[in-house]
Design an enzyme around this catalytic site. Structure first.
Site, PDB file in Angstrom:
ATOM      1  N   ASP A 139       0.868  -1.179   0.000  1.00 51.43           N
ATOM      2  CA  ASP A 139       0.000   0.000   0.000  1.00 51.43           C
ATOM      3  C   ASP A 139       0.899   1.221   0.000  1.00 51.43           C
ATOM      4  OD1 ASP A 139      -2.783   0.108  -0.179  1.00 51.43           O
ATOM      5  OD2 ASP A 139      -3.039  -0.831   1.770  1.00 51.43           O
ATOM      6  N   ARG A 191       5.819   3.943   4.111  1.00 55.34           N
ATOM      7  CA  ARG A 191       6.268   2.814   4.918  1.00 55.34           C
ATOM      8  C   ARG A 191       7.766   2.848   5.236  1.00 55.34           C
ATOM      9  NH1 ARG A 191       1.339   1.887   5.739  1.00 55.34           N
ATOM     10  NH2 ARG A 191       0.068   0.652   4.328  1.00 55.34           N
ATOM     11  N   ARG A 222      -7.641  10.287   0.742  1.00 52.43           N
ATOM     12  CA  ARG A 222      -7.068   9.211  -0.080  1.00 52.43           C
ATOM     13  C   ARG A 222      -7.617   9.261  -1.502  1.00 52.43           C
ATOM     14  NH1 ARG A 222      -8.666   4.004   3.006  1.00 52.43           N
ATOM     15  NH2 ARG A 222      -7.219   2.991   1.561  1.00 52.43           N
ATOM     16  N   LYS A 229      -8.958   0.981  -6.797  1.00 54.12           N
ATOM     17  CA  LYS A 229      -9.754   0.535  -5.657  1.00 54.12           C
ATOM     18  C   LYS A 229     -10.678   1.676  -5.216  1.00 54.12           C
ATOM     19  CE  LYS A 229      -6.212   1.775  -2.211  1.00 54.12           C
ATOM     20  NZ  LYS A 229      -5.213   1.280  -1.249  1.00 54.12           N
ATOM     21  N   HIS A 230     -11.756   1.415  -4.492  1.00 46.87           N
ATOM     22  CA  HIS A 230     -12.279   0.168  -3.957  1.00 46.87           C
ATOM     23  C   HIS A 230     -13.612  -0.089  -4.663  1.00 46.87           C
ATOM     24  CE1 HIS A 230      -9.828   2.108  -0.779  1.00 46.87           C
ATOM     25  NE2 HIS A 230      -9.497   0.891  -0.395  1.00 46.87           N
ATOM     26  N   HIS A 253     -13.341  -1.272   7.796  1.00 44.97           N
ATOM     27  CA  HIS A 253     -12.467  -2.021   8.686  1.00 44.97           C
ATOM     28  C   HIS A 253     -13.195  -2.356   9.990  1.00 44.97           C
ATOM     29  CE1 HIS A 253      -9.592   0.003   6.006  1.00 44.97           C
ATOM     30  NE2 HIS A 253      -8.780  -0.990   6.267  1.00 44.97           N
ATOM     31  N   ASP A 261     -10.363  -6.808  -1.075  1.00 40.84           N
ATOM     32  CA  ASP A 261      -9.780  -6.009   0.003  1.00 40.84           C
ATOM     33  C   ASP A 261      -9.402  -7.003   1.103  1.00 40.84           C
ATOM     34  OD1 ASP A 261      -8.923  -3.851   1.481  1.00 40.84           O
ATOM     35  OD2 ASP A 261     -10.749  -2.688   1.204  1.00 40.84           O
TER      36      ASP A 261
END
Length: 635
Positions: free
Chosen positions: A129, A137, A197, A227-228, A240, A314
């Site tokens: 991601d 990251r 996002r 996505k999504h 989530h 996902d």
């Protein structure tokens, strides 16, 4: 003499060969390409695999980028899991202890992924991601702001360069597949998980930016993901944590939600990620999420939209899905495959999911031909990346490719161009350099702190890094600025001290760091939820600041631009659409008139400003004045 000339010539030729070899070794991958040799390898490999091995190719599990001794229990467990379940893909991530994300180093990521590749029977697909590039990251990589900042610039070349640089840096460390771009149209200001996002709320602009990113990434050897699907932008629930619903009718879905996905398919996107959302207009089943709906995945995505690439779920461990499979968590993987998925991402229980899928294949519930078709897609993807010829990366090239100065400068330029001035009372901006001059020897430096300029940094947790770069940049311009850090746990206790300082101040800066965070748990009257708002002690303190000093306060939305709708007293409002360090730097530069401000809102802020709004502010002239500012639709 001839012997000397011959020796010189030989050395020259050898140096050229060495130079060419070094250049070849560190050259970034070219465009994705599946030639006949790659196709033959994929087909030949498929026919050699057992049923158990084919099933394993469908699963992707996490691999944390960290140093692991090759005989450490952690690495041995990872390697043994890969071999036991014949895992075909890994998702590279880092340790996350909400709200803290512990970024690591590019070399450690590359070394770990190389070792996994060496220990795997087949080449591994490695995804990540990287929604804001590797810097999301890993340290040292090119930093980009959130997607919505690109929407504020309106610059398609920026989006294409974003894809290009992310692809080059990703391939350098051994990551081949990015779960980006986000094709969601963020039309719901209360959306707790998409928000910044997304590139924005206009389907046309979102689609164009999505396509530009895909072109840049694929031309530099990286698989892309839209996505999504079929669109997570018009929801008010974090999938989530719970079951999110998209309520639009078919006409609305076709014109808004699906438009960027069609553009992505036209641009050649390699994969599409399906969301754990219910869409009654497409599948009325009360507990039928898109992930497990053949009406959405097969009928709509594959048959109607004509997508023939990789369909990835996902993460299967998200509560939006697991709540529906509490009594048989492995069944979610089976239903996703039956709906039309090819890749099963992060199962909640790998063993149960693997066994259930294997059983479904053995009993014929999942036809062998379908299994073969999905595995062949994944093998061809590996071949298109050249992994059948070389699966590891050159560690020496990491320092060459990751974090190039020109790329770092471009990331900063994009953040600069995204800054959008939404409200300006004409009394405060631009701010002026002032205060005492820092001096003295190291460890003996004493700086005076005064209340002429007060900055309050609102964050989710004061122990996080957010605001540190902003404070550093502010103190470089106003050394005696008084900076407070608050979060919802301490805001009430600090309010009296902060309000007292504000009473003495000439300038107040309220920098609000609120960005979408997966799975953020917030207790509300409706139970556990997520939010990108400020309905807490932070919000109460900000309201008090505005009540006492609205005319001398500038509010910075370091992320969620919709915050202003809850604070109509704001007189000076600046949006950066991101909490990335580059955006912190841009915010300070904009406040002090060091960069021209010409960003445009890519979303509508209810009761504040329409999409496309933005006040132009040129760089002040040497004489101290400014050119005429022009407002676009702000109200």
């Amino acid at each position: 003499m001839r012997r000397l000339l011959t020796s010189i010539l030989l050395l020259f030729v050898l140096s050229l060969l060495t130079f060419a070899k070094d250049k070849e070794k560190s050259a970034p991958p070219g465009p994705l390409h599946l030639d006949r040799d790659g196709e033959k390898w994929a087909e030949k490999t498929l026919h050699k695999l057992t049923t158990e091995e084919k099933v394993g190719q469908l699963f992707m599990i996490w691999a944390r980028a960290e140093f692991l001794n090759e005989n450490s229990p952690q690495y041995l467990q990872l390697r043994d899991t890969m071999k036991k379940y014949h895992i075909g893909s890994f998702g590279m991530t880092v340790r996350w202890d909400p709200p803290f994300l512990y970024r690591n180093q590019p070399f450690e990521a590359a070394a770990l992924l190389n070792r996994l590749q060496q220990d795997s029977k087949l080449p591994l697909l490695v995804a990540a991601d990287f929604e804001r590039g590797l810097s999301m990251r890993l340290h040292g990589a090119t930093e980009f702001p959130h997607a919505m900042a690109f929407g504020a610039t309106g610059n398609l070349e920026y989006a294409e360069a974003f894809g290009k640089i992310t692809a080059q840096e990703s391939r350098a460390i051994g990551v081949h597949w990015n779960f980006f771009p986000d094709a969601d149209v963020n039309s719901n200001p209360a959306n707790p998980i998409i928000n910044t996002r997304s590139f924005g709320e206009d389907p046309q602009q979102v689609g164009e930016l999505v396509a530009a990113y895909i072109h840049g990434a694929r031309a530099n050897g990286m698989l892309t993901t839209a996505k999504h699907f079929p669109g997570h932008g018009d929801t008010a629930t974090d999938s989530h944590l719970g079951l999110a619903q998209v309520t639009g009718d078919k006409a609305r879905l076709d014109s808004v939600e699906l438009k960027p996905f069609r553009d992505a398919i036209t641009a050649g996107v390699d994969s599409i990620m399906v969301a754990h959302v219910t869409v009654p207009a497409l599948d009325p089943g009360a507990n039928r999420v898109a992930t497990t709906s053949s009406a959405i995945v097969t009928n709509l995505l594959k048959d109607q939209l004509g997508f023939h690439g990789i369909v990835v779920t996902d993460a299967l461990d998200m509560a939006g899905l697991t709540r529906l499979y509490a009594n048989d968590v492995g069944r979610a993987a089976v239903d996703a495959l039956k709906a039309g998925a090819d890749m099963l991402l992060i199962p909640a229980d790998l063993d149960a999911s693997y066994r259930d899928v294997l059983k479904a294949v053995q009993t014929g519930e999942i036809p062998p031909a379908q299994l073969d078709a999905s595995v062949l897609k994944l093998l061809k993807a590996k071949a298109s990346l050249g992994l059948h010829k070389k699966r590891t990366v050159d560690l020496d090239a990491v320092a060459e490719i990751v974090g190039k100065p020109d790329n770092l400068a471009l990331g900063q330029q994009i953040a600069d161009d995204a800054v959008t001035l939404v409200r300006d009372n004409g009394k405060l901006l631009p701010l002026q350099h002032s205060g005492t001059i820092a001096g003295g020897l190291p460890y003996q430096q004493v700086e005076e702190v005064r209340d002429d300029t007060v900055a309050v940094i609102f964050s989710e947790d004061v122990r996080m890094d957010v605001g540190r770069a902003f404070e550093h940049q502010l103190h470089a311009r106003v050394p005696d600025a008084n900076v407070f850090y608050v979060d919802s746990r301490i805001a009430a206790a600090m309010s009296q001290q902060i309000l007292s300082a504000i009473g003495q101040a000439h300038t107040v800066i309220a920098a609000v760091y609120v960005v979408p965070t997966a799975g953020r748990v917030v207790q509300s009257p409706n139970g556990v939820t997520n939010t990108v708002g400020m309905a807490d002690a932070n919000g109460a303190l900000l309201q008090q600041i505005l009540e006492h000093a609205a005319d001398k306060t500038v509010m910075l939305a370091m992320g969620n631009p919709y915050l202003a709708q809850d604070f109509p007293a704001i007189q000076n409002y600046v949006c950066t659409f991101s909490n990335a360090t580059v955006s912190e730097v841009s915010a300070v530069k904009a406040l002090f008139g060091e960069i021209a401000v010409h960003g445009r809102l890519p979303v509508t802020i209810p009761n504040i400003a329409q999409r496309g709004s933005g006040i132009d502010r040129p760089i002040p002239t040497a004489e101290g004045g400014t050119a005429h500012a022009h407002s676009q639709g702000s109200r």
